[in-house]
Design a protein around this motif. Structure first.
Motif, PDB file in Angstrom:
ATOM      1  N   ASN A   1      64.947  43.251 -61.229  1.00  0.00           N
ATOM      2  CA  ASN A   1      64.049  42.897 -59.672  1.00  0.00           C
ATOM      3  C   ASN A   1      62.081  43.179 -60.845  1.00  0.00           C
ATOM      4  O   ASN A   1      61.664  42.559 -59.928  1.00  0.00           O
ATOM      5  CB  ASN A   1      63.900  44.450 -59.438  1.00  0.00           C
ATOM      6  CG  ASN A   1      65.243  44.622 -57.797  1.00  0.00           C
ATOM      7  OD1 ASN A   1      65.469  43.398 -57.976  1.00  0.00           O
ATOM      8  ND2 ASN A   1      65.623  45.874 -57.609  1.00  0.00           N
ATOM      9  N   ALA A   2      62.191  43.851 -61.848  1.00  0.00           N
ATOM     10  CA  ALA A   2      61.282  43.434 -62.569  1.00  0.00           C
ATOM     11  C   ALA A   2      60.681  42.194 -62.801  1.00  0.00           C
ATOM     12  O   ALA A   2      59.957  41.871 -62.409  1.00  0.00           O
ATOM     13  CB  ALA A   2      61.284  45.118 -63.299  1.00  0.00           C
TER      14      ALA A   2
ATOM     15  N   HIS B   1      57.848  40.070 -61.164  1.00  0.00           N
ATOM     16  CA  HIS B   1      56.733  39.164 -62.016  1.00  0.00           C
ATOM     17  C   HIS B   1      57.102  37.766 -61.480  1.00  0.00           C
ATOM     18  O   HIS B   1      55.581  36.979 -61.785  1.00  0.00           O
ATOM     19  CB  HIS B   1      56.874  39.849 -63.738  1.00  0.00           C
ATOM     20  CG  HIS B   1      56.533  38.903 -64.790  1.00  0.00           C
ATOM     21  ND1 HIS B   1      54.842  39.817 -64.928  1.00  0.00           N
ATOM     22  CD2 HIS B   1      56.478  37.951 -66.308  1.00  0.00           C
ATOM     23  CE1 HIS B   1      54.336  38.846 -65.783  1.00  0.00           C
ATOM     24  NE2 HIS B   1      55.206  38.399 -66.065  1.00  0.00           N
ATOM     25  N   ALA B   2      57.874  36.837 -61.941  1.00  0.00           N
ATOM     26  CA  ALA B   2      58.259  35.820 -61.610  1.00  0.00           C
ATOM     27  C   ALA B   2      57.124  34.678 -60.462  1.00  0.00           C
ATOM     28  O   ALA B   2      56.816  34.379 -60.396  1.00  0.00           O
ATOM     29  CB  ALA B   2      59.020  35.621 -61.724  1.00  0.00           C
TER      30      ALA B   2
ATOM     31  N   ASP C   1      55.328  31.911 -61.194  1.00  0.00           N
ATOM     32  CA  ASP C   1      55.518  30.453 -60.512  1.00  0.00           C
ATOM     33  C   ASP C   1      56.485  30.517 -59.695  1.00  0.00           C
ATOM     34  O   ASP C   1      57.489  31.673 -59.844  1.00  0.00           O
ATOM     35  CB  ASP C   1      56.337  30.214 -62.701  1.00  0.00           C
ATOM     36  CG  ASP C   1      56.618  29.141 -62.361  1.00  0.00           C
ATOM     37  OD1 ASP C   1      56.354  28.004 -60.680  1.00  0.00           O
ATOM     38  OD2 ASP C   1      57.478  28.522 -63.254  1.00  0.00           O
ATOM     39  N   LEU C   2      56.530  29.464 -58.843  1.00  0.00           N
ATOM     40  CA  LEU C   2      57.694  30.223 -57.126  1.00  0.00           C
ATOM     41  C   LEU C   2      58.956  29.241 -57.821  1.00  0.00           C
ATOM     42  O   LEU C   2      60.404  29.528 -57.343  1.00  0.00           O
ATOM     43  CB  LEU C   2      57.518  28.902 -56.637  1.00  0.00           C
ATOM     44  CG  LEU C   2      58.244  29.495 -55.101  1.00  0.00           C
ATOM     45  CD1 LEU C   2      58.227  30.299 -54.640  1.00  0.00           C
ATOM     46  CD2 LEU C   2      58.113  28.054 -54.188  1.00  0.00           C
ATOM     47  N   ARG C   3      59.126  28.363 -58.836  1.00  0.00           N
ATOM     48  CA  ARG C   3      60.045  28.041 -59.738  1.00  0.00           C
ATOM     49  C   ARG C   3      61.173  29.041 -60.396  1.00  0.00           C
ATOM     50  O   ARG C   3      61.918  28.795 -59.830  1.00  0.00           O
ATOM     51  CB  ARG C   3      60.277  26.463 -60.443  1.00  0.00           C
ATOM     52  CG  ARG C   3      60.904  26.124 -60.677  1.00  0.00           C
ATOM     53  CD  ARG C   3      60.658  24.697 -61.376  1.00  0.00           C
ATOM     54  NE  ARG C   3      61.728  23.846 -62.102  1.00  0.00           N
ATOM     55  CZ  ARG C   3      62.128  24.149 -64.075  1.00  0.00           C
ATOM     56  NH1 ARG C   3      61.442  25.616 -64.072  1.00  0.00           N
ATOM     57  NH2 ARG C   3      62.811  23.944 -63.996  1.00  0.00           N
TER      58      ARG C   3
ATOM     59  N   LEU D   1      64.868  30.196 -59.807  1.00  0.00           N
ATOM     60  CA  LEU D   1      65.891  30.043 -60.818  1.00  0.00           C
ATOM     61  C   LEU D   1      66.674  32.023 -60.779  1.00  0.00           C
ATOM     62  O   LEU D   1      67.487  32.028 -60.903  1.00  0.00           O
ATOM     63  CB  LEU D   1      65.719  30.067 -62.223  1.00  0.00           C
ATOM     64  CG  LEU D   1      64.708  28.099 -61.951  1.00  0.00           C
ATOM     65  CD1 LEU D   1      64.468  27.514 -63.289  1.00  0.00           C
ATOM     66  CD2 LEU D   1      66.354  27.310 -61.804  1.00  0.00           C
ATOM     67  N   LEU D   2      65.666  32.423 -60.905  1.00  0.00           N
ATOM     68  CA  LEU D   2      66.432  33.929 -61.218  1.00  0.00           C
ATOM     69  C   LEU D   2      66.766  34.576 -60.693  1.00  0.00           C
ATOM     70  O   LEU D   2      67.824  35.301 -60.570  1.00  0.00           O
ATOM     71  CB  LEU D   2      64.672  34.900 -61.174  1.00  0.00           C
ATOM     72  CG  LEU D   2      63.777  35.328 -63.236  1.00  0.00           C
ATOM     73  CD1 LEU D   2      63.013  35.644 -62.763  1.00  0.00           C
ATOM     74  CD2 LEU D   2      65.169  34.941 -64.109  1.00  0.00           C
ATOM     75  N   GLU D   3      66.254  34.683 -59.067  1.00  0.00           N
ATOM     76  CA  GLU D   3      67.320  35.109 -58.148  1.00  0.00           C
ATOM     77  C   GLU D   3      68.432  34.093 -58.038  1.00  0.00           C
ATOM     78  O   GLU D   3      69.579  34.701 -57.022  1.00  0.00           O
ATOM     79  CB  GLU D   3      66.454  34.292 -56.329  1.00  0.00           C
ATOM     80  CG  GLU D   3      65.194  35.538 -56.642  1.00  0.00           C
ATOM     81  CD  GLU D   3      64.344  35.612 -55.258  1.00  0.00           C
ATOM     82  OE1 GLU D   3      64.419  34.253 -54.059  1.00  0.00           O
ATOM     83  OE2 GLU D   3      63.026  36.369 -55.086  1.00  0.00           O
TER      84      GLU D   3
END
Length: 155
Positions: free
Chosen positions: A123-124, A128-129, A133-135, A139-141
Motif C-alpha cells: 500500500n505504501a 508513493h507511485a 507516476d501513473l504508469r 504496474l504495481l497494482e
C-alpha cells in the motif's frame, strides 16, 4: 607412479597450496577444504583403504555416512566439491589413473523461498507511485493483483 613415498597428508598439503596459488582461494575456502579432506582421510583410515586404492564405492559410502550424520545439503555439496577437486588434482599429478568422484551425484540444494512484501508495504508503494507516476502505479497494482513476478511484469 611417484606417489608411494608421499603420505596422504602431503597430498592434501600440496593440493591446498595449489588451490591458493593457482585459484586464489580465500583462507576460509582453504580451511573448509582442509577440514573436509582430513575428515575423509579419517574415514579411509578406519576402512584401511589407502588413497591410491580408494574407489567410487568408498567415496559413495562416505557421502552416505555424512548424509546419515545429518549434515546439511550445502555441507554435503561442499564436501563433495572438495573431494572432486582433490581427485582431479591427484589425477593431474599422475597419482591416480582415474577420477573416482565422477560417478557421484551432487546433493539437491533447496531453493530459498521468494521474498515478499507485507500488505502495508504494498500500500505504501502504491501510494508513493500515485504521487510520482501513473504508469508505475498501474504496474504495481497489476503485479500485486495478479501475483506476477517482476520479471514477468517487465517482460
Amino acid at each position: 607412479m611417484q606417489t608411494k613415498e608421499r603420505s596422504f597428508n602431503k597430498w592434501i598439503e600440496s593440493f591446498l597450496e595449489m588451490v591458493v596459488a593457482e585459484r586464489g582461494a580465500s583462507p576460509k575456502t582453504v580451511e573448509a577444504y582442509q577440514s573436509d579432506l582430513h575428515d575423509f582421510e579419517e574415514f579411509l583410515t578406519c576402512r584401511k583403504v589407502v588413497l591410491q586404492r580408494a574407489k567410487s564405492a568408498d567415496l559413495s559410502d562416505y557421502m552416505h555416512i555424512i548424509v546419515k550424520n545429518g549434515l546439511s545439503a550445502k555441507t554435503q555439496a561442499r564436501r563433495l566439491s572438495a573431494l572432486r577437486e582433490f581427485y582431479r588434482f591427484l589425477y593431474s599429478e599422475g597419482v591416480r589413473e582415474d577420477i573416482p568422484t565422477e560417478l557421484l551425484d551432487s546433493p539437491k540444494l533447496n531453493k530459498p523461498l521468494p521474498k515478499y512484501l507485507t500488505e502495508q508495504e504494498i500500500n505504501a508503494l502504491i501510494e508513493h507511485a500515485k504521487q510520482k507516476d501513473l504508469r508505475l502505479q498501474v504496474l504495481l497494482e497489476v503485479a500485486y493483483a495478479s501475483g506476477m513476478r517482476v520479471s514477468e511484469l517487465v517482460g
